[in-house]
Design a protein around this motif. Structure first.
Motif, PDB file in Angstrom:
ATOM      1  N   SER A   1       0.836  -1.196   0.000  1.00 36.40           N
ATOM      2  CA  SER A   1       0.000   0.000   0.000  1.00 36.40           C
ATOM      3  C   SER A   1       0.872   1.248   0.000  1.00 36.40           C
ATOM      4  CB  SER A   1      -0.934   0.011   1.223  1.00 36.40           C
ATOM      5  OG  SER A   1      -1.904   1.031   1.110  1.00 36.40           O
ATOM      6  N   ASP A   2       0.230   2.389  -0.084  1.00 34.03           N
ATOM      7  CA  ASP A   2       0.894   3.659   0.159  1.00 34.03           C
ATOM      8  C   ASP A   2      -0.122   4.612   0.779  1.00 34.03           C
ATOM      9  OD1 ASP A   2      -0.624   4.641  -1.911  1.00 34.03           O
ATOM     10  OD2 ASP A   2       1.041   5.023  -3.250  1.00 34.03           O
ATOM     11  N   ILE A   3       0.348   5.794   1.125  1.00 33.17           N
ATOM     12  CA  ILE A   3      -0.474   6.742   1.867  1.00 33.17           C
ATOM     13  C   ILE A   3      -1.154   7.710   0.908  1.00 33.17           C
ATOM     14  CG2 ILE A   3      -0.514   8.389   3.778  1.00 33.17           C
ATOM     15  CD1 ILE A   3       0.481   5.570   4.500  1.00 33.17           C
ATOM     16  N   ALA A   4      -2.432   7.940   1.123  1.00 31.64           N
ATOM     17  CA  ALA A   4      -3.171   8.900   0.303  1.00 31.64           C
ATOM     18  C   ALA A   4      -2.716  10.317   0.642  1.00 31.64           C
ATOM     19  CB  ALA A   4      -4.675   8.751   0.555  1.00 31.64           C
ATOM     20  N   ASP A   5      -2.295  11.058  -0.392  1.00 36.53           N
ATOM     21  CA  ASP A   5      -1.861  12.449  -0.227  1.00 36.53           C
ATOM     22  C   ASP A   5      -0.907  12.574   0.956  1.00 36.53           C
ATOM     23  OD1 ASP A   5      -1.678  15.207  -0.614  1.00 36.53           O
ATOM     24  OD2 ASP A   5      -3.463  15.637   0.590  1.00 36.53           O
ATOM     25  N   TYR A   6       0.197  11.828   0.907  1.00 33.81           N
ATOM     26  CA  TYR A   6       1.057  11.713   2.085  1.00 33.81           C
ATOM     27  C   TYR A   6       1.587  13.048   2.577  1.00 33.81           C
ATOM     28  CZ  TYR A   6       4.887  10.363   5.127  1.00 33.81           C
ATOM     29  OH  TYR A   6       5.744  10.260   6.200  1.00 33.81           O
ATOM     30  N   TYR A   7       2.341  13.757   1.736  1.00 35.35           N
ATOM     31  CA  TYR A   7       2.930  15.019   2.195  1.00 35.35           C
ATOM     32  C   TYR A   7       1.856  16.011   2.643  1.00 35.35           C
ATOM     33  CZ  TYR A   7       7.842  14.196   0.949  1.00 35.35           C
ATOM     34  OH  TYR A   7       9.132  13.749   0.910  1.00 35.35           O
ATOM     35  N   GLY A   8       0.736  16.009   1.936  1.00 35.22           N
ATOM     36  CA  GLY A   8      -0.327  16.945   2.274  1.00 35.22           C
ATOM     37  C   GLY A   8      -1.102  16.576   3.517  1.00 35.22           C
ATOM     38  N   SER A   9      -0.895  15.362   4.044  1.00 35.86           N
ATOM     39  CA  SER A   9      -1.660  14.889   5.201  1.00 35.86           C
ATOM     40  C   SER A   9      -0.876  14.880   6.505  1.00 35.86           C
ATOM     41  CB  SER A   9      -2.184  13.471   4.919  1.00 35.86           C
ATOM     42  OG  SER A   9      -3.002  13.447   3.773  1.00 35.86           O
ATOM     43  N   ILE A  10       0.405  15.215   6.461  1.00 38.01           N
ATOM     44  CA  ILE A  10       1.231  15.142   7.669  1.00 38.01           C
ATOM     45  C   ILE A  10       0.761  16.163   8.703  1.00 38.01           C
ATOM     46  CG2 ILE A  10       3.557  15.588   8.549  1.00 38.01           C
ATOM     47  CD1 ILE A  10       4.664  14.256   6.071  1.00 38.01           C
ATOM     48  N   ASP A  11       0.495  15.686   9.896  1.00 41.33           N
ATOM     49  CA  ASP A  11       0.017  16.532  10.997  1.00 41.33           C
ATOM     50  C   ASP A  11       1.207  17.249  11.637  1.00 41.33           C
ATOM     51  OD1 ASP A  11      -0.571  16.902  14.054  1.00 41.33           O
ATOM     52  OD2 ASP A  11      -2.546  16.689  13.130  1.00 41.33           O
ATOM     53  N   HIS A  12       1.163  18.568  11.704  1.00 45.25           N
ATOM     54  CA  HIS A  12       2.289  19.344  12.217  1.00 45.25           C
ATOM     55  C   HIS A  12       2.577  19.052  13.688  1.00 45.25           C
ATOM     56  CE1 HIS A  12       1.685  22.642   8.909  1.00 45.25           C
ATOM     57  NE2 HIS A  12       2.096  21.485   8.433  1.00 45.25           N
ATOM     58  N   THR A  13       1.543  18.913  14.479  1.00 48.48           N
ATOM     59  CA  THR A  13       1.745  18.684  15.915  1.00 48.48           C
ATOM     60  C   THR A  13       2.404  17.337  16.168  1.00 48.48           C
ATOM     61  OG1 THR A  13      -0.207  20.039  16.413  1.00 48.48           O
ATOM     62  CG2 THR A  13       0.607  18.595  18.159  1.00 48.48           C
ATOM     63  N   ILE A  14       1.946  16.308  15.454  1.00 48.78           N
ATOM     64  CA  ILE A  14       2.539  14.977  15.624  1.00 48.78           C
ATOM     65  C   ILE A  14       3.991  14.980  15.161  1.00 48.78           C
ATOM     66  CG2 ILE A  14       2.425  12.571  14.874  1.00 48.78           C
ATOM     67  CD1 ILE A  14      -0.603  12.895  14.620  1.00 48.78           C
ATOM     68  N   LEU A  15       4.256  15.593  14.012  1.00 48.77           N
ATOM     69  CA  LEU A  15       5.619  15.657  13.493  1.00 48.77           C
ATOM     70  C   LEU A  15       6.528  16.432  14.440  1.00 48.77           C
ATOM     71  CD1 LEU A  15       7.739  15.211  11.297  1.00 48.77           C
ATOM     72  CD2 LEU A  15       6.830  17.213  10.094  1.00 48.77           C
ATOM     73  N   TYR A  16       6.033  17.529  14.971  1.00 56.51           N
ATOM     74  CA  TYR A  16       6.848  18.333  15.885  1.00 56.51           C
ATOM     75  C   TYR A  16       7.197  17.521  17.137  1.00 56.51           C
ATOM     76  CZ  TYR A  16       8.422  22.366  18.600  1.00 56.51           C
ATOM     77  OH  TYR A  16       9.169  23.244  19.342  1.00 56.51           O
ATOM     78  N   ALA A  17       6.251  16.747  17.634  1.00 55.39           N
ATOM     79  CA  ALA A  17       6.513  15.902  18.809  1.00 55.39           C
ATOM     80  C   ALA A  17       7.599  14.870  18.505  1.00 55.39           C
ATOM     81  CB  ALA A  17       5.229  15.214  19.257  1.00 55.39           C
ATOM     82  N   GLN A  18       7.570  14.313  17.281  1.00 50.17           N
ATOM     83  CA  GLN A  18       8.609  13.363  16.891  1.00 50.17           C
ATOM     84  C   GLN A  18       9.977  14.041  16.836  1.00 50.17           C
ATOM     85  OE1 GLN A  18       7.133  11.971  13.120  1.00 50.17           O
ATOM     86  NE2 GLN A  18       5.851  10.377  14.029  1.00 50.17           N
ATOM     87  N   LEU A  19      10.008  15.267  16.355  1.00 52.56           N
ATOM     88  CA  LEU A  19      11.267  16.000  16.246  1.00 52.56           C
ATOM     89  C   LEU A  19      11.855  16.321  17.614  1.00 52.56           C
ATOM     90  CD1 LEU A  19      10.286  18.382  13.328  1.00 52.56           C
ATOM     91  CD2 LEU A  19      12.144  16.717  13.262  1.00 52.56           C
ATOM     92  N   THR A  20      11.005  16.589  18.579  1.00 49.03           N
ATOM     93  CA  THR A  20      11.510  16.906  19.930  1.00 49.03           C
ATOM     94  C   THR A  20      12.222  15.707  20.565  1.00 49.03           C
ATOM     95  OG1 THR A  20       9.376  16.342  20.944  1.00 49.03           O
ATOM     96  CG2 THR A  20       9.734  18.647  20.320  1.00 49.03           C
ATOM     97  N   GLU A  21      11.951  14.506  20.063  1.00 52.32           N
ATOM     98  CA  GLU A  21      12.647  13.327  20.581  1.00 52.32           C
ATOM     99  C   GLU A  21      14.087  13.269  20.083  1.00 52.32           C
ATOM    100  OE1 GLU A  21      10.419   9.910  19.481  1.00 52.32           O
ATOM    101  OE2 GLU A  21       8.593  10.531  20.512  1.00 52.32           O
TER     102      GLU A  21
END
Length: 267
Positions: free
Chosen positions: A60-80
């Motif tokens: 499979s792959d992700i529908a509209d992947y880049y356009g669907s990335i949640d900023h809050t979730i990504l930011y939390a991952q970056l803080t790790e």
């Protein structure tokens, strides 16, 4: 909105992040540095299906992947990974950008830019939990390239587990699969991955890859490119398609399909 100096900063961040945290990704993530690239992904999956022609697969792959990335979730991952507030602030500004189209300014609250040099790293990072979850299941061969991923296993219950884990992780990331690009079944039936059709006994070009090539050739004919330019385009495509892979010869069929009407060749 970005200026030229912003592009330089984003490129510098991408280089530093890639060098520092390449080891954070599992070897099955093939598009990051050290992962081997698309052809390595194809070879690994081919090896898995060849060794067990009766295996089961979910692709499979992700529908509209880049356009669907949640900023809050990504930011939390970056803080790790990052403990520098200045760097995190720069990335947050990159995420919460302003888009201008037709004189209308829009604040972006979801998704990342497809054209930024930082986006491939962020896109790889966002699905790291999917990599860890699926590659950690015993008896499963898992490969990801960007947002395209495959899991091959020799039993139906492990396949069901892969599917359950896939949906659970993607729900947590606020993502959804592209149903039209998803295949669940036996590898013996063949499945498409990264432009190729993979069977236990052979690799051929996918219908979508051939259609894209035909469209490219026809466009060049209709735009009155020289025969040499069209030939060069086809040769570059053949080099890409066959590089480090042994695939079924489809060149004659492709060229025949791409032959334009005689009027398209007139100057």
């Amino acid at each position: 909105m970005w200026a030229a100096v912003d592009a330089v900063v984003l490129k510098a961040l991408a280089i530093v992040f890639t060098d520092l945290w390449a080891s954070e990704f599992v070897p099955e993530c093939c598009h990051v540095v050290g992962g081997g690239g698309a052809k390595a992904a194809i070879r690994k999956i081919r090896a898995a299906v060849t060794s067990d022609p009766q295996a089961h697969v979910v692709k499979s792959d992700i529908a509209d992947y880049y356009g669907s990335i949640d900023h809050t979730i990504l930011y939390a991952q970056l803080t790790e990974l990052i403990d520098d507030e200045g760097i995190l602030g720069l990335i947050w500004q990159f995420l919460r950008r302003t888009r201008c189209y037709g004189g209308t300014f829009t604040a972006v609250s979801k998704g990342i830019s497809q054209s930024s040099p930082l986006s491939p790293f962020l896109g790889a990072l966002y699905l790291r939990s999917l990599d860890t979850a699926l590659s950690g299941i015993n008896g499963v061969t898992y490969i990801r390239f960007m947002d395209d991923f495959v899991a091959v296993t020799n039993s139906r219950w492990k396949l069901r587990r892969c599917i359950k884990v896939m949906y659970r992780v993607l729900d947590g990331l606020a993502l959804r699969i592209a149903s039209s690009k998803t295949y669940i079944g036996r590898v013996a039936n063949g499945f498409d991955f990264l432009g190729y059709r993979i069977h236990p006994d052979k690799i051929s070009l996918s219908k979508a890859a051939i259609a894209n090539l035909v469209a490219g050739i026809k466009t060049r004919f209709y735009e009155h490119h020289s025969p040499q330019a069209v030939s060069d385009y086809l040769q570059r495509w053949k080099k890409w398609a066959t590089s480090r892979l042994t695939i079924e010869n489809t060149t004659t069929r492709v060229v025949h399909s791409a032959k334009p009407p005689s009027s398209a060749c007139r100057s």
